[in-house]
Design a protein around this motif. Structure first.
Motif, PDB file in Angstrom:
ATOM      1  N   ARG A 105      15.177 110.309 -50.434  1.00  0.00           N
ATOM      2  CA  ARG A 105      15.303 110.362 -48.973  1.00  0.00           C
ATOM      3  C   ARG A 105      14.117 109.637 -48.336  1.00  0.00           C
ATOM      4  NH1 ARG A 105      19.268 114.009 -47.709  1.00  0.00           N
ATOM      5  NH2 ARG A 105      19.673 115.606 -49.314  1.00  0.00           N
ATOM      6  N   GLN A 106      14.421 108.830 -47.376  1.00  0.00           N
ATOM      7  CA  GLN A 106      13.394 108.037 -46.718  1.00  0.00           C
ATOM      8  C   GLN A 106      12.844 108.773 -45.503  1.00  0.00           C
ATOM      9  OE1 GLN A 106      14.534 103.966 -45.946  1.00  0.00           O
ATOM     10  NE2 GLN A 106      15.825 103.867 -47.776  1.00  0.00           N
ATOM     11  N   LYS A 107      11.605 108.531 -45.227  1.00  0.00           N
ATOM     12  CA  LYS A 107      10.959 109.070 -44.037  1.00  0.00           C
ATOM     13  C   LYS A 107      10.653 107.938 -43.071  1.00  0.00           C
ATOM     14  CE  LYS A 107       8.719 112.917 -46.469  1.00  0.00           C
ATOM     15  NZ  LYS A 107       7.412 113.567 -46.783  1.00  0.00           N
ATOM     16  N   ILE A 108      10.746 108.276 -41.809  1.00  0.00           N
ATOM     17  CA  ILE A 108      10.456 107.266 -40.790  1.00  0.00           C
ATOM     18  C   ILE A 108       8.941 107.160 -40.639  1.00  0.00           C
ATOM     19  CG2 ILE A 108      10.764 106.600 -38.391  1.00  0.00           C
ATOM     20  CD1 ILE A 108      13.323 108.254 -38.361  1.00  0.00           C
ATOM     21  N   GLU A 109       8.429 106.027 -40.963  1.00  0.00           N
ATOM     22  CA  GLU A 109       6.996 105.781 -40.838  1.00  0.00           C
ATOM     23  C   GLU A 109       6.795 104.496 -40.045  1.00  0.00           C
ATOM     24  OE1 GLU A 109       5.334 105.679 -44.724  1.00  0.00           O
ATOM     25  OE2 GLU A 109       5.625 107.836 -45.100  1.00  0.00           O
ATOM     26  N   HIS A 110       6.231 104.665 -38.879  1.00  0.00           N
ATOM     27  CA  HIS A 110       5.986 103.509 -38.020  1.00  0.00           C
ATOM     28  C   HIS A 110       4.532 103.065 -38.138  1.00  0.00           C
ATOM     29  CE1 HIS A 110       9.880 104.126 -36.286  1.00  0.00           C
ATOM     30  NE2 HIS A 110       9.555 105.308 -35.798  1.00  0.00           N
ATOM     31  N   PRO A 111       4.300 101.799 -38.275  1.00  0.00           N
ATOM     32  CA  PRO A 111       2.911 101.327 -38.229  1.00  0.00           C
ATOM     33  C   PRO A 111       2.349 101.512 -36.826  1.00  0.00           C
ATOM     34  CG  PRO A 111       4.426  99.470 -38.196  1.00  0.00           C
ATOM     35  CD  PRO A 111       5.259 100.691 -38.444  1.00  0.00           C
ATOM     36  N   ALA A 112       1.066 101.660 -36.742  1.00  0.00           N
ATOM     37  CA  ALA A 112       0.431 101.827 -35.437  1.00  0.00           C
ATOM     38  C   ALA A 112       0.600 100.554 -34.606  1.00  0.00           C
ATOM     39  CB  ALA A 112      -1.056 102.152 -35.613  1.00  0.00           C
ATOM     40  N   PHE A 113       0.678 100.748 -33.307  1.00  0.00           N
ATOM     41  CA  PHE A 113       0.725  99.595 -32.399  1.00  0.00           C
ATOM     42  C   PHE A 113      -0.673  98.993 -32.350  1.00  0.00           C
ATOM     43  CE2 PHE A 113       0.454  97.700 -28.108  1.00  0.00           C
ATOM     44  CZ  PHE A 113       1.481  96.783 -28.209  1.00  0.00           C
ATOM     45  N   ASP A 114      -0.856  97.960 -33.089  1.00  0.00           N
ATOM     46  CA  ASP A 114      -2.198  97.394 -33.291  1.00  0.00           C
ATOM     47  C   ASP A 114      -2.327  96.080 -32.527  1.00  0.00           C
ATOM     48  OD1 ASP A 114      -4.741  97.008 -34.162  1.00  0.00           O
ATOM     49  OD2 ASP A 114      -4.196  96.280 -36.155  1.00  0.00           O
ATOM     50  N   ARG A 115      -2.527  96.206 -31.217  1.00  0.00           N
ATOM     51  CA  ARG A 115      -2.755  95.017 -30.396  1.00  0.00           C
ATOM     52  C   ARG A 115      -3.949  95.254 -29.476  1.00  0.00           C
ATOM     53  NH1 ARG A 115       1.076  91.127 -29.709  1.00  0.00           N
ATOM     54  NH2 ARG A 115      -0.708  90.050 -28.762  1.00  0.00           N
ATOM     55  N   PRO A 116      -5.133  95.367 -30.082  1.00  0.00           N
ATOM     56  CA  PRO A 116      -6.316  95.592 -29.233  1.00  0.00           C
ATOM     57  C   PRO A 116      -6.556  94.464 -28.242  1.00  0.00           C
ATOM     58  CG  PRO A 116      -6.949  95.008 -31.478  1.00  0.00           C
ATOM     59  CD  PRO A 116      -5.477  95.249 -31.502  1.00  0.00           C
ATOM     60  N   ASP A 117      -6.046  93.279 -28.542  1.00  0.00           N
ATOM     61  CA  ASP A 117      -6.218  92.165 -27.610  1.00  0.00           C
ATOM     62  C   ASP A 117      -5.446  92.394 -26.318  1.00  0.00           C
ATOM     63  OD1 ASP A 117      -3.921  91.974 -29.317  1.00  0.00           O
ATOM     64  OD2 ASP A 117      -3.565  89.975 -28.512  1.00  0.00           O
ATOM     65  N   LEU A 118      -4.399  93.270 -26.395  1.00  0.00           N
ATOM     66  CA  LEU A 118      -3.614  93.544 -25.193  1.00  0.00           C
ATOM     67  C   LEU A 118      -3.902  94.918 -24.604  1.00  0.00           C
ATOM     68  CD1 LEU A 118      -0.147  92.111 -26.319  1.00  0.00           C
ATOM     69  CD2 LEU A 118      -1.926  90.986 -24.963  1.00  0.00           C
ATOM     70  N   THR A 119      -4.298  95.875 -25.435  1.00  0.00           N
ATOM     71  CA  THR A 119      -4.550  97.220 -24.921  1.00  0.00           C
ATOM     72  C   THR A 119      -5.948  97.347 -24.301  1.00  0.00           C
ATOM     73  OG1 THR A 119      -5.266  97.889 -27.140  1.00  0.00           O
ATOM     74  CG2 THR A 119      -2.970  98.302 -26.546  1.00  0.00           C
ATOM     75  N   THR A 120      -6.822  96.429 -24.594  1.00  0.00           N
ATOM     76  CA  THR A 120      -8.172  96.481 -24.039  1.00  0.00           C
ATOM     77  C   THR A 120      -8.215  95.708 -22.722  1.00  0.00           C
ATOM     78  OG1 THR A 120      -9.102  96.555 -26.268  1.00  0.00           O
ATOM     79  CG2 THR A 120     -10.605  95.984 -24.467  1.00  0.00           C
ATOM     80  N   PRO A 121      -8.533  96.376 -21.605  1.00  0.00           N
ATOM     81  CA  PRO A 121      -8.592  95.664 -20.317  1.00  0.00           C
ATOM     82  C   PRO A 121      -9.645  94.557 -20.359  1.00  0.00           C
ATOM     83  CG  PRO A 121      -8.599  98.045 -19.988  1.00  0.00           C
ATOM     84  CD  PRO A 121      -8.794  97.810 -21.446  1.00  0.00           C
ATOM     85  N   THR A 122      -9.340  93.516 -19.624  1.00  0.00           N
ATOM     86  CA  THR A 122     -10.320  92.434 -19.524  1.00  0.00           C
ATOM     87  C   THR A 122     -11.519  92.908 -18.708  1.00  0.00           C
ATOM     88  OG1 THR A 122      -9.165  91.569 -17.587  1.00  0.00           O
ATOM     89  CG2 THR A 122      -8.591  90.621 -19.712  1.00  0.00           C
ATOM     90  N   THR A 123     -12.662  92.425 -19.047  1.00  0.00           N
ATOM     91  CA  THR A 123     -13.894  92.843 -18.377  1.00  0.00           C
ATOM     92  C   THR A 123     -13.951  92.264 -16.973  1.00  0.00           C
ATOM     93  OG1 THR A 123     -15.025  92.852 -20.510  1.00  0.00           O
ATOM     94  CG2 THR A 123     -16.404  92.839 -18.533  1.00  0.00           C
ATOM     95  N   PRO A 124     -14.118  93.124 -15.959  1.00  0.00           N
ATOM     96  CA  PRO A 124     -14.188  92.607 -14.583  1.00  0.00           C
ATOM     97  C   PRO A 124     -15.462  91.800 -14.393  1.00  0.00           C
ATOM     98  CG  PRO A 124     -14.699  94.950 -14.627  1.00  0.00           C
ATOM     99  CD  PRO A 124     -14.236  94.592 -16.001  1.00  0.00           C
ATOM    100  N   PRO A 125     -15.439  90.852 -13.467  1.00  0.00           N
ATOM    101  CA  PRO A 125     -16.626  90.021 -13.262  1.00  0.00           C
ATOM    102  C   PRO A 125     -17.744  90.833 -12.612  1.00  0.00           C
ATOM    103  CG  PRO A 125     -14.975  89.520 -11.605  1.00  0.00           C
ATOM    104  CD  PRO A 125     -14.336  90.460 -12.567  1.00  0.00           C
ATOM    105  N   LEU A 126     -18.955  90.568 -13.007  1.00  0.00           N
ATOM    106  CA  LEU A 126     -20.106  91.218 -12.381  1.00  0.00           C
ATOM    107  C   LEU A 126     -20.344  90.632 -10.992  1.00  0.00           C
ATOM    108  CD1 LEU A 126     -22.541  91.274 -15.430  1.00  0.00           C
ATOM    109  CD2 LEU A 126     -21.202  93.176 -14.522  1.00  0.00           C
ATOM    110  N   PRO A 127     -20.841  91.441 -10.050  1.00  0.00           N
ATOM    111  CA  PRO A 127     -21.132  90.897  -8.706  1.00  0.00           C
ATOM    112  C   PRO A 127     -22.188  89.805  -8.804  1.00  0.00           C
ATOM    113  CG  PRO A 127     -21.150  93.310  -8.692  1.00  0.00           C
ATOM    114  CD  PRO A 127     -21.101  92.895 -10.121  1.00  0.00           C
ATOM    115  N   LEU A 128     -21.910  88.706  -8.103  1.00  0.00           N
ATOM    116  CA  LEU A 128     -22.897  87.628  -8.071  1.00  0.00           C
ATOM    117  C   LEU A 128     -24.074  88.045  -7.185  1.00  0.00           C
ATOM    118  CD1 LEU A 128     -20.500  84.567  -7.664  1.00  0.00           C
ATOM    119  CD2 LEU A 128     -21.654  85.350  -9.747  1.00  0.00           C
ATOM    120  N   PRO A 129     -25.275  87.655  -7.512  1.00  0.00           N
ATOM    121  CA  PRO A 129     -26.442  88.057  -6.699  1.00  0.00           C
ATOM    122  C   PRO A 129     -26.417  87.390  -5.328  1.00  0.00           C
ATOM    123  CG  PRO A 129     -27.082  86.461  -8.374  1.00  0.00           C
ATOM    124  CD  PRO A 129     -25.664  86.823  -8.655  1.00  0.00           C
TER     125      PRO A 129
END
Length: 412
Positions: A105-129
């Protein structure tokens, strides 16, 4: 004058002798250097020749060792092949051929959603001086006599100049602030666009991942449903279910690479009989060497042929062991006793030497029932004698592809 002339001649003779001595000394040194160089060259040549001869000798030694190692490897490979062929029956006796279908009998095994390039928010720009805001500093008013001697006019002029400079600086500052704000807004817009693109790509990737998970779930559920049907079918004695189970059992039966075995079978549910057609390799597919040897004089590796009788005996034994092993694996795997009798032919597929057309030559015919076969203690039998005990039909010369001469061992 005569005295002077004699002194001059004496000096000239001395100089000539000194020059001749220096020349002779230079010639001797030159000749010595040349002889030393020649001796060094000769010594180097002798050393090089010796080294070359040693290298040639070492290469020859290593080559001989490599050839001997090759012979040893070939002999070991040959012994392994013969050992595997000779142990066809023994290889299955310590193995439980039963297949626990519930464990499949088989078990349902899903690999983890491994897309850190998409799940990690882009870094907001720092305020210019911000550039420093200019500060107006009014010139100090004159005091004392300075306020009376034209100081007021000079003060007024200094104030006007300071104010003009201040407003110029402020204008430039306001322009710099405007440019900074524009650049800050551009950075924030670019960040917002990048985040929007990331979120869209993340949504697409998540949708694809969820679709893959759904497909995996579907496949696992279908496989388990089919497995459940197979289990129920076996319990009810359905022919198709038994045939599928037998295919799993025989698929788990591993034969030597040099002696591959193939099966075709059908189950007759009414008679509870399994009919098998087993195909074995041709005798020409098996090794024919007894051993290998290396001849140094000719630098060749040659083989010693296995005597014909040994080849015939090995092939006949292997064919007999395939028949006994197949029956053993079927009856042992069928714990529920669905198969009561077994009808088997073991043979080869080849070309008819008379017509050139494909033909099948039967080498063993066996019909036996579970009760008779399970009385056997296969750990101490000879397969040919076992077939004789089971009244099987066996070719008198399987190696020469002589077909079975009678049909006493299989049902018509």
């Amino acid at each position: 004058m005569q005295h002077q002339n004699r002194l001059r001649e004496q000096r000239e003779r001395q100089q000539a002798r000194a020059h001749a001595q220096a020349t002779a000394r230079a010639v001797r040194l030159s000749e010595k250097a040349r002889r030393d160089w020649e001796r060094a060259c000769a010594s180097a040549d002798r050393a090089a020749n010796q080294a070359s001869a040693a290298a040639v000798k070492e290469r020859a030694r290593l080559h001989v060792e490599a050839q001997l190692a090759e012979v040893e490897a070939r002999d070991a490979t040959l012994a392994e092949k013969y050992g595997a062929i000779d142990g066809i029956l023994a290889a299955t006796l310590d193995v439980d051929d039963y297949v626990d279908l519930n464990a499949l009998r088989q078990k349902i095994e899903h690999p983890a959603f491994d897309r850190p390039d998409l799940t990690t928010p882009t870094t907001p720009p720092l305020p210019l001086p911000l550039p420093p805001e200019p500060v107006y500093v009014e010139p100090a008013a004159p005091e004392g006599l300075g306020s009376l001697l034209g100081g007021r006019k000079r003060h007024v002029a200094a104030v006007e100049q300071a104010q003009a400079m201040y407003w110029q600086q402020r204008h430039e500052w306001e322009q710099a602030v405007a440019q900074r704000n524009y650049a800050q807004e551009a950075n924030e817009r670019a960040h917002g666009a990048a985040e929007a693109n990331r979120l869209r790509a993340l949504s697409v990737a998540q949708s694809e991942y969820e679709a893959e998970c759904a497909e995996r779930r579907k496949q696992v559920m279908q496989a388990n449903v089919q497995l459940e049907r197979l289990i129920v079918g076996l319990q009810e004695g359905e022919p198709n279910a038994l045939e599928e189970y037998v295919s799993i059992v025989l698929g788990n039966s591993v034969y030597p690479e040099c002696f591959e075995v193939q099966y075709d079978f059908s189950f007759h549910g009414q008679d509870r009989e399994l009919e098998l057609t087993v195909s074995v390799p041709l005798p020409s597919d098996l090794p024919t060497e007894k051993s290998f040897k290396y001849t140094k004089a000719s630098d060749t590796i040659t083989s010693t042929p296995l005597p014909l009788k040994a080849r015939k005996d090995r092939y006949a034994t292997a064919v007999a062991e395939v028949a006994v092993r197949t029956a053993h694996e079927i009856f042992e795997a069928d714990r529920d006793g669905v198969v009561n009798t077994l009808s088997m032919t073991v043979g080869v597929d080849t070309a008819d030497p008379a017509t050139g057309h494909p033909t099948r030559i039967t080498l063993v015919e066996l019909a036996t029932d579970r009760t008779a076969f399970e009385r056997l203690n296969l750990s101490g039998v000879q397969a040919a004698a076992t077939l004789e005990h089971l009244s099987a039909g066996v070719s008198k010369n399987p190696h020469d592809l002589v077909p079975v001469g009678n049909t006493r061992g299989v049902r018509g």
